[in-house]
Scaffold this active site. Structure first.
Site, mmCIF file in Angstrom:
data_model
loop_
_atom_site.group_PDB
_atom_site.id
_atom_site.type_symbol
_atom_site.label_atom_id
_atom_site.label_comp_id
_atom_site.label_asym_id
_atom_site.label_seq_id
_atom_site.Cartn_x
_atom_site.Cartn_y
_atom_site.Cartn_z
ATOM 1 C CG ASN A 15 1.608 4.843 -2.892
ATOM 2 O OD1 ASN A 15 1.235 3.691 -3.155
ATOM 3 N ND2 ASN A 15 2.812 5.294 -3.216
ATOM 4 C CD1 TRP A 16 -3.021 2.619 1.371
ATOM 5 C CD2 TRP A 16 -4.091 0.696 0.978
ATOM 6 N NE1 TRP A 16 -4.326 2.785 1.763
ATOM 7 C CE2 TRP A 16 -5.000 1.617 1.529
ATOM 8 C CE3 TRP A 16 -4.544 -0.575 0.648
ATOM 9 C CZ2 TRP A 16 -6.350 1.312 1.765
ATOM 10 C CZ3 TRP A 16 -5.879 -0.901 0.879
ATOM 11 C CH2 TRP A 16 -6.762 0.037 1.429
ATOM 12 C CE LYS A 17 5.287 4.509 -0.295
ATOM 13 N NZ LYS A 17 6.603 5.091 -0.196
ATOM 14 C CG HIS A 101 5.921 6.583 -6.241
ATOM 15 N ND1 HIS A 101 7.071 6.172 -5.603
ATOM 16 C CD2 HIS A 101 5.126 7.125 -5.283
ATOM 17 C CE1 HIS A 101 6.973 6.466 -4.312
ATOM 18 N NE2 HIS A 101 5.804 7.049 -4.094
ATOM 19 C CD GLU A 103 8.559 3.945 -2.982
ATOM 20 O OE1 GLU A 103 7.538 3.282 -3.225
ATOM 21 O OE2 GLU A 103 8.720 4.590 -1.927
ATOM 22 C CD GLU A 173 5.152 11.393 -3.670
ATOM 23 O OE1 GLU A 173 4.419 11.298 -2.697
ATOM 24 O OE2 GLU A 173 5.625 10.406 -4.265
ATOM 25 N N GLY A 179 9.353 8.340 2.939
ATOM 26 C CA GLY A 179 9.615 7.231 3.859
ATOM 27 C C GLY A 179 10.763 7.475 4.813
ATOM 28 C CB SER A 218 7.926 12.260 5.855
ATOM 29 O OG SER A 218 8.861 11.238 5.543
ATOM 30 N N GLY A 239 2.161 8.087 1.976
ATOM 31 C CA GLY A 239 2.578 6.693 1.957
ATOM 32 C C GLY A 239 2.339 6.041 3.310
ATOM 33 N N GLY A 240 3.388 5.957 4.115
ATOM 34 C CA GLY A 240 3.343 5.235 5.389
ATOM 35 C C GLY A 240 2.129 5.570 6.246
HETATM 36 C C1 PEP Z 1 4.917 8.088 -1.178
HETATM 37 O O1 PEP Z 1 5.274 6.945 -1.290
HETATM 38 O O2 PEP Z 1 4.356 8.620 -2.138
HETATM 39 C C2 PEP Z 1 5.165 8.790 0.081
HETATM 40 C C3 PEP Z 1 4.989 10.081 0.080
HETATM 41 O O3 PEP Z 1 5.571 8.027 1.148
HETATM 42 P P1 PEP Z 1 5.706 8.532 2.681
HETATM 43 O O4 PEP Z 1 4.472 9.309 3.022
HETATM 44 O O5 PEP Z 1 5.828 7.265 3.472
HETATM 45 O O6 PEP Z 1 6.933 9.381 2.757
#
Ligand code: PEP
Length: 264
Positions: A15-17, A101, A103, A173, A179, A218, A239-240
């Protein structure tokens, strides 16, 4: 060990956001595609911002990497400025779409009911929804992890059938892990995954065995193998770390190793 493990193909979803430029997207995809061919036992999906979907669709054509949207409208089409419909996502080549999600829930006020409508809309158009559920730190500390995940999942089960989860994916999640650099331990994640599978299983045991449950929060190259070794963790929503091709591929390789282990 969960008997369904060998039938659930691991999925690693990036997930590049809201990140990227045409140049960085091109470079990231070049890095991923250079090695994705060696990882055909698992499924690799990327979720670029909407404006780059067409570009990435062209890059992944004839490769094992598949495409997904980060969100969708609960409407089909019409006067909904700024929204993106499920049919549009299909039209540009998406297989998956992320729904609910944290967010979106947190910053855009998405209710459980709206998420459930989006989930149903995705299925209607042949997209595979990835339903995100998970608790905040305060909720975990109050012992409400299962109540929150159960409520979020319950709203979807009330709108779509449990059998729908044969064509869907769930991502656990924990909000406190997204993040933050602080991942759930493999045991914490496994316990919630078992709970989630159990909730689906109460209504449809076949769907419960089939549904892939990803862990997100993470996930990095360094912790992926331990998380993915858990029998009910069928992949990762990343994500990141998905913005770095080498790190993302390390996670993909950890998922591929899990398959090898499951097959003995
Ligand atoms: C996400 O946004 O779905 C996520 C899991 O982010 P991260 O891996 O950066 O915690």
């Amino acid at each position: 060990m969960d008997e369904g493990l060998d039938v659930r193909r691991a999925l690693v979803a990036g997930n590049w956001k809201m990140n990227g430029t045409r140049v960085s997207v091109g470079a990231l995809m070049e890095g991923i595609l250079r090695q994705a061919g060696d990882l055909r036992d698992i499924e690799i999906a990327v979720f670029p911002p909407f404006v780059y979907l067409g570009m990435v669709a062209d890059l992944v054509r004839h490769t094992p990497v598949v495409l997904g949207g980060q969100d969708l409208s609960d409407h089909d089409s019409g006067a909904y400025t700024g929204e993106i419909g499920a049919g549009m996502l299909r039209d540009v080549g998406c297989r998956y779409v992320i729904v609910g999600h944290s967010e979106r829930r947190q910053y855009h006020g998405e209710s459980d009911e709206l998420v459930a409508r989006k989930f149903a809309r995705a299925l209607e158009h042949g997209l595979v929804p990835i339903l995100c559920v998970g608790e905040t730190l305060a909720e975990r500390e109050a012992g409400e992890t299962e109540a929150v995940a159960g409520r979020q999942l319950g709203a979807v089960l009330a709108t779509s059938t449990a059998a729908a989860f044969q064509q869907a994916v769930i991502a656990y999640e924990p909000v406190w892990a997204i993040g933050t650099g602080r991942n759930a331990t493999p045991e914490q994640a496994q316990a919630v995954h078992v709970f989630i599978r159990g909730q689906v299983g109460l209504r449809d045991p076949v769907a419960a065995r089939a549904v892939r449950i990803l862990y997100g929060g993470s996930v990095k190259g360094g912790n992926a193998a331990a998380l993915l070794a858990q029998p009910d963790i069928d992949g990762g929503l990343v994500g990141g770390a998905s913005l770095d091709a080498a790190e993302f591929l390390t996670i993909c390789r950890a998922a591929a190793t899990r398959i090898g282990a499951a097959q003995g």
